[in-house]
Design a protein around this motif. Structure first.
Motif, PDB file in Angstrom:
ATOM      1  N   GLY A  22       0.830  -1.209   0.000  1.00 44.98           N
ATOM      2  CA  GLY A  22       0.000   0.000   0.000  1.00 44.98           C
ATOM      3  C   GLY A  22       0.863   1.256   0.000  1.00 44.98           C
ATOM      4  N   ARG A  23       1.958   1.241   0.776  1.00 43.56           N
ATOM      5  CA  ARG A  23       2.891   2.371   0.764  1.00 43.56           C
ATOM      6  C   ARG A  23       3.571   2.485  -0.604  1.00 43.56           C
ATOM      7  N   HIS A  24       3.816   1.326  -1.221  1.00 38.26           N
ATOM      8  CA  HIS A  24       4.412   1.325  -2.555  1.00 38.26           C
ATOM      9  C   HIS A  24       3.449   1.988  -3.552  1.00 38.26           C
ATOM     10  N   VAL A  25       2.153   1.685  -3.437  1.00 35.06           N
ATOM     11  CA  VAL A  25       1.151   2.311  -4.309  1.00 35.06           C
ATOM     12  C   VAL A  25       1.147   3.828  -4.089  1.00 35.06           C
ATOM     13  N   PHE A  26       1.180   4.250  -2.827  1.00 33.07           N
ATOM     14  CA  PHE A  26       1.211   5.679  -2.514  1.00 33.07           C
ATOM     15  C   PHE A  26       2.460   6.331  -3.106  1.00 33.07           C
ATOM     16  N   SER A  27       3.612   5.669  -2.937  1.00 31.98           N
ATOM     17  CA  SER A  27       4.864   6.164  -3.505  1.00 31.98           C
ATOM     18  C   SER A  27       4.761   6.271  -5.019  1.00 31.98           C
ATOM     19  N   TYR A  28       4.164   5.247  -5.609  1.00 29.73           N
ATOM     20  CA  TYR A  28       3.989   5.215  -7.066  1.00 29.73           C
ATOM     21  C   TYR A  28       3.118   6.378  -7.528  1.00 29.73           C
ATOM     22  N   MET A  29       2.051   6.626  -6.801  1.00 30.54           N
ATOM     23  CA  MET A  29       1.164   7.729  -7.192  1.00 30.54           C
ATOM     24  C   MET A  29       1.916   9.060  -7.181  1.00 30.54           C
ATOM     25  N   ILE A  30       2.731   9.277  -6.174  1.00 25.62           N
ATOM     26  CA  ILE A  30       3.500  10.519  -6.086  1.00 25.62           C
ATOM     27  C   ILE A  30       4.552  10.568  -7.191  1.00 25.62           C
ATOM     28  N   GLY A  31       5.357   9.518  -7.288  1.00 29.27           N
ATOM     29  CA  GLY A  31       6.428   9.487  -8.281  1.00 29.27           C
ATOM     30  C   GLY A  31       5.904   9.509  -9.710  1.00 29.27           C
ATOM     31  N   ALA A  32       4.860   8.716  -9.967  1.00 25.88           N
ATOM     32  CA  ALA A  32       4.271   8.692 -11.313  1.00 25.88           C
ATOM     33  C   ALA A  32       3.656  10.049 -11.632  1.00 25.88           C
TER      34      ALA A  32
END
Length: 186
Positions: free
Chosen positions: A120-130
């Motif tokens: 879930g943190r990876h998804v959040f990170s992805y949303m920010i980075g993407a």
């Protein structure tokens, strides 16, 4: 190696130096407020990297993998920053100050849930980075200058999917606790 790549290296080193100084100040010098202040500086490091990357692209640089990794770094730092600081805090308390309980390895269902939360943190990170990558692609509006950004975004998307599959496997085949007595002669 270009300037942005060196900035990423400097920011990663700075991130851990600030955390180390924050924990040292907090526990060894017993100055909680100053220690928390130092720990709170970690997002400032991300902001500096973001500004440097944006400035470099604004000046007309062709986006490189380093520019894309800067966006990934910022996303991961924001998404996982708090949990990385908590991880370091626990180990600092136990191994350096000899306080607190020994960090334990998670197994079974507890590990499965922990890994899923990490995803879930990876998804959040992805949303920010993407979002940063897509913003740079949109801002530059020149496919020849942003190819590297799109490539990194595609790779990260695949990595996010693989991470989900790994999270699912922990529920199907949970990691069992190692028996410390196994293999010992009686």
């Amino acid at each position: 190696m270009n300037v942005i790549a060196w900035m990423i290296v400097a920011c990663e080193i700075g991130f851990w130096v600030v955390i180390g100084l924050g924990l040292f100040t907090r526990y060894m010098l017993k100055k909680d407020k100053l220690g928390l202040f130092l720990l709170a500086l970690t997002p400032v490091i991300d902001l500096l990297l973001l500004l440097m990357t944006g400035f470099d692209l604004y000046r007309g640089a062709t986006a490189t993998t380093a520019h894309a990794v800067a966006a990934v770094y910022i996303g991961v730092s924001i998404g996982f920053g708090k949990s990385m600081i908590e991880w370091a805090d626990k180990r600092f308390q136990y191994y350096i100050t000899k306080e607190g309980s020994k960090p334990t390895k998670r197994t079974g269902y507890e590990l499965s849930i922990h890994y899923l939360k990490g995803w879930g943190r990876h998804v959040f990170s992805y949303m920010i980075g993407a979002g940063l990558l897509l913003g740079m692609i949109f801002f530059i509006d020149d496919a020849s200058r942003t190819e590297a950004l799109g490539n990194v975004l595609r790779i990260w998307t695949v990595a996010l999917g693989v991470d989900l599959l790994i999270a699912i496997t922990y529920f199907i085949w949970p990691r069992k606790e190692r028996d410390s007595q196994k293999g010992r002669a009686l």
